[in-house]
Design an enzyme around this catalytic site. Sequence first.
Site, PDB file in Angstrom:
ATOM      1  CE  LYS A  24      43.324   4.968  36.785  1.00  0.00           C
ATOM      2  NZ  LYS A  24      42.398   4.820  35.660  1.00  0.00           N
ATOM      3  N   GLY A  31      49.383  -0.822  36.826  1.00  0.00           N
ATOM      4  CA  GLY A  31      50.766  -0.700  36.349  1.00  0.00           C
ATOM      5  C   GLY A  31      51.366   0.637  36.773  1.00  0.00           C
ATOM      6  CB  SER A  32      49.943   4.044  36.845  1.00  0.00           C
ATOM      7  OG  SER A  32      49.648   4.015  35.478  1.00  0.00           O
ATOM      8  CG  ASP A  65      46.787   6.185  34.548  1.00  0.00           C
ATOM      9  OD1 ASP A  65      47.898   5.672  34.417  1.00  0.00           O
ATOM     10  OD2 ASP A  65      45.721   5.607  34.301  1.00  0.00           O
ATOM     11  N   GLY A 109      42.062  -0.733  33.697  1.00  0.00           N
ATOM     12  CA  GLY A 109      41.518   0.608  33.940  1.00  0.00           C
ATOM     13  C   GLY A 109      41.588   1.023  35.399  1.00  0.00           C
ATOM     14  CG  LEU A 110      40.815  -1.325  38.535  1.00  0.00           C
ATOM     15  CD1 LEU A 110      40.773  -2.564  39.407  1.00  0.00           C
ATOM     16  CD2 LEU A 110      39.792  -0.307  39.040  1.00  0.00           C
ATOM     17  N   GLY A 111      44.572   1.395  36.926  1.00  0.00           N
ATOM     18  CA  GLY A 111      45.864   2.068  37.117  1.00  0.00           C
ATOM     19  C   GLY A 111      46.902   1.221  37.833  1.00  0.00           C
TER      20      GLY A 111
HETATM   21  O1  C5P Z   1      50.394   7.759  29.158  1.00  0.00           O
HETATM   22  P1  C5P Z   1      49.996   6.348  28.988  1.00  0.00           P
HETATM   23  O2  C5P Z   1      51.128   5.389  28.934  1.00  0.00           O
HETATM   24  O3  C5P Z   1      48.915   5.928  29.904  1.00  0.00           O
HETATM   25  O4  C5P Z   1      49.323   6.316  27.562  1.00  0.00           O
HETATM   26  C1  C5P Z   1      49.257   5.203  26.718  1.00  0.00           C
HETATM   27  C2  C5P Z   1      48.831   5.689  25.347  1.00  0.00           C
HETATM   28  O5  C5P Z   1      47.478   6.143  25.407  1.00  0.00           O
HETATM   29  C3  C5P Z   1      49.609   6.867  24.807  1.00  0.00           C
HETATM   30  O6  C5P Z   1      50.740   6.460  24.105  1.00  0.00           O
HETATM   31  C4  C5P Z   1      48.600   7.535  23.886  1.00  0.00           C
HETATM   32  O7  C5P Z   1      48.517   6.833  22.664  1.00  0.00           O
HETATM   33  C5  C5P Z   1      47.303   7.297  24.599  1.00  0.00           C
HETATM   34  N1  C5P Z   1      46.925   8.462  25.442  1.00  0.00           N
HETATM   35  C6  C5P Z   1      46.365   9.567  24.838  1.00  0.00           C
HETATM   36  N2  C5P Z   1      46.000  10.631  25.611  1.00  0.00           N
HETATM   37  C7  C5P Z   1      46.141  10.605  26.974  1.00  0.00           C
HETATM   38  C8  C5P Z   1      46.695   9.487  27.597  1.00  0.00           C
HETATM   39  C9  C5P Z   1      47.078   8.418  26.808  1.00  0.00           C
HETATM   40  O8  C5P Z   1      46.209   9.608  23.622  1.00  0.00           O
HETATM   41  N3  C5P Z   1      45.739  11.657  27.684  1.00  0.00           N
END
Ligand code: C5P
Length: 318
Positions: free
Chosen positions: A10, A102-103, A136, A98-100
Amino acid sequence: MRASAKSFAKINIGLAIGPKRPDGFHGLRTLYTTIALHDTVHVEVIDGKGIEVRCDHPEVPRDASNTCYKAAERVLAAVGKTAGVRITIDKRLPVQGGLGAGSSNAISTIFCLEKALKMPLESAKRAQIAADIGSDLNLFLYGGLVLGTGRGEEVWPLEDLPSIPLVVVTPEVGVSTPKAFQSWDSLTENEGSDTIKTFNQAVYAWLNSTAVSGVPAVGGDRVETLLLDLVRTGISNDFERVVFPEIPVLREVKCALEREGAAYAAMSGSGSTLYGLFRTPQEAQQAAQRLSAAGMRAVATRTLPRSEYWAGMFESSH
Ligand code: C5P
């Protein structure tokens, strides 16, 4: 009992960060669109128990911290099954880019494991597993153009737009998302930020204008430019304000994309990937060639509408 799927990437078209919430996450608004670049994930259900992750990319963890591992663990728990699971990731997308990726890999794991086990999950359960693993993942349960709210996990599929050519540049350096959020907090500590409000207004006005003009009723040129109309509203990615000063080369890549004629250039997510939207596939190809000749890892691709996202997901990979 095995299944394979393409994990499409993405990009974020605009990303507005709000204040830190009591749960430690930040509220945000963004538009996601899937693009045609992908990894491939293979899932095998084998005798015994335990989850094994295989990937020959040195920066991809193979332990329980891998998003695919987490996905498999949660799917097995949800269907109440004990089985051995082997996940193989053919990695082509950048890690921490930043391309997602892993998600998207995790979502592929969920779909493949359901298929391999012949035990489909309810969509609400799938969404819950996805949100549990990260912010994401959920966009990949729809694909195409998706509005993200909440911490990014609340997803609102928008009417599909025609595919638009783009060039993706992946610098060698990876960016840690939590660190980028921390830098944003330090930057906005005193001055505050109201970019969410600006983002809401821009996207709402754009949605309204497309609804009023009516996508099917207007001529080809107009349809082609819908996405460009959106970026002309001025939406931007807040992360650029903290990541560019830390990694100045990224700003140079953005400028290079603009010099090559991109109608819009921006960073995706917390970076380090930059992309540029182009008007024709030829322009995108030429820009990618020139940027590659200048030593950048640049590739021409295109946004992937929802219908193609689903049609392509289980097509055999080459
Ligand atoms: O949800 P994800 O694993 O992508 O997030 C990684 C880290 O990025 C979270 O633990 C948090 O510290 C930060 N984050 C955040 N606000 C978001 C998404 C991620 O602070 N909306």
